[in-house]
Write an enzyme that holds these catalytic residues in place. Sequence first.
Site, PDB file in Angstrom:
ATOM      1  N   ASP A  67      61.944  87.746  43.130  1.00  0.00           N
ATOM      2  CA  ASP A  67      61.667  87.146  41.836  1.00  0.00           C
ATOM      3  C   ASP A  67      62.387  87.891  40.711  1.00  0.00           C
ATOM      4  OD1 ASP A  67      60.090  85.397  43.226  1.00  0.00           O
ATOM      5  OD2 ASP A  67      58.178  86.205  42.514  1.00  0.00           O
ATOM      6  N   GLY A  68      62.557  89.205  40.860  1.00  0.00           N
ATOM      7  CA  GLY A  68      63.251  89.986  39.837  1.00  0.00           C
ATOM      8  C   GLY A  68      64.693  89.556  39.652  1.00  0.00           C
ATOM      9  N   ASN A 137      58.007  83.806  33.142  1.00  0.00           N
ATOM     10  CA  ASN A 137      56.656  84.178  33.564  1.00  0.00           C
ATOM     11  C   ASN A 137      55.722  84.400  32.381  1.00  0.00           C
ATOM     12  OD1 ASN A 137      56.994  83.994  36.308  1.00  0.00           O
ATOM     13  ND2 ASN A 137      57.346  86.164  36.636  1.00  0.00           N
ATOM     14  N   ASP A 167      43.558  96.136  26.131  1.00  0.00           N
ATOM     15  CA  ASP A 167      44.806  96.836  26.443  1.00  0.00           C
ATOM     16  C   ASP A 167      46.020  96.006  26.057  1.00  0.00           C
ATOM     17  OD1 ASP A 167      43.470  99.000  27.423  1.00  0.00           O
ATOM     18  OD2 ASP A 167      43.968  98.678  29.523  1.00  0.00           O
ATOM     19  N   THR A 178      50.699  83.349  38.480  1.00  0.00           N
ATOM     20  CA  THR A 178      50.467  84.133  39.698  1.00  0.00           C
ATOM     21  C   THR A 178      50.875  85.594  39.527  1.00  0.00           C
ATOM     22  OG1 THR A 178      52.639  83.436  40.531  1.00  0.00           O
ATOM     23  CG2 THR A 178      50.718  82.162  41.242  1.00  0.00           C
ATOM     24  N   TYR A 180      51.300  88.688  36.158  1.00  0.00           N
ATOM     25  CA  TYR A 180      50.513  89.583  35.311  1.00  0.00           C
ATOM     26  C   TYR A 180      49.220  88.909  34.851  1.00  0.00           C
ATOM     27  CZ  TYR A 180      50.329  93.705  32.203  1.00  0.00           C
ATOM     28  OH  TYR A 180      50.015  94.892  31.592  1.00  0.00           O
ATOM     29  N   ALA A 181      49.314  87.626  34.510  1.00  0.00           N
ATOM     30  CA  ALA A 181      48.142  86.897  34.020  1.00  0.00           C
ATOM     31  C   ALA A 181      47.025  86.872  35.059  1.00  0.00           C
ATOM     32  CB  ALA A 181      48.541  85.470  33.631  1.00  0.00           C
ATOM     33  N   GLN A 236      60.929  92.609  32.436  1.00  0.00           N
ATOM     34  CA  GLN A 236      62.355  92.935  32.477  1.00  0.00           C
ATOM     35  C   GLN A 236      62.868  93.477  31.144  1.00  0.00           C
ATOM     36  OE1 GLN A 236      64.546  92.029  35.350  1.00  0.00           O
ATOM     37  NE2 GLN A 236      62.559  91.896  36.365  1.00  0.00           N
TER      38      GLN A 236
END
EC number: 2.7.1.23
Length: 277
Positions: A67-68, A137, A167, A178, A180-181, A236
């Site tokens: 994905d990166g 994302n 935070d 799918t 960080y959220a 990123q």
Amino acid sequence: MKFGIVARRDKEEALKLAYRVYDFLKVSGYDVVVDKDTYEHFPYFNERDVIPLEEFDVDFIIAIGGDGTILRIEHMTKKDIPILSVNMGTLGFLTEVEPSDTFFALSRLIEGEYYIDERIKVRTYINGENRVPDALNEVAILTGIPGKIIHLKYYVDGGLADEVRADGLVVSTPTGSTGYAMSAGGPFVDPRLDVILVVPLLPLPKTSVPMVIPGSSRVDITLVSDREIILAIDGQYYEYLPPDVEITVVKSPRKTKFVRFTKEIYPKYTMKIKERH
């Protein structure tokens, strides 16, 4: 038909497969260009075919990585070029085929046996200026000091939606649901939906909850606390911002386009979510 090739730079297997794809397409008579960063990590491509990713003007990009790698492509290319993604990452929520199926997938692409899956992105304005990449994302507003919460307010279409001590805050696309959220307690959202998620990160008290809002919405974020923050886009791109900053997030006019061979969403996503946990 013209192709561009981009590979994960830190994995030799991905670079070698990228070269095999390059050789296959060249021998088959197609125009092929190679990302400069890929070439620098595996300098066996014809140097005349090497150009910076920002200058790609091709019909399809073959992305060999995780994905990166896809996110790097999306942040750097100037056109919405369809991506055929080969999974050389970990889970590969965004990828389409496994390495063993690469050349079968290329044959289907060449024969026109595919469809284009379009995904929404979000665009960020900092004090009214768009100078950062669009997010496939998420956009995350994070505390600039680990262990210190930030106090912020966010507005949806001009109305105060919540005042949060946390935070941070994540504004996510369905594709990013799918990532960080979800780690912050947000739901899985079908990537075909035109919505935006707003998810507080570890809020105090826990009365601040995730929200799903229409994709046409405008999210404005202001800080109450006098503390520097970090703006992170898709994990990123990072930038420190002063406390008097005003951040606006809206749906981008651009979209990410993926080459797909099936319209099946389930069980692919649900299985990968279970693998992740």
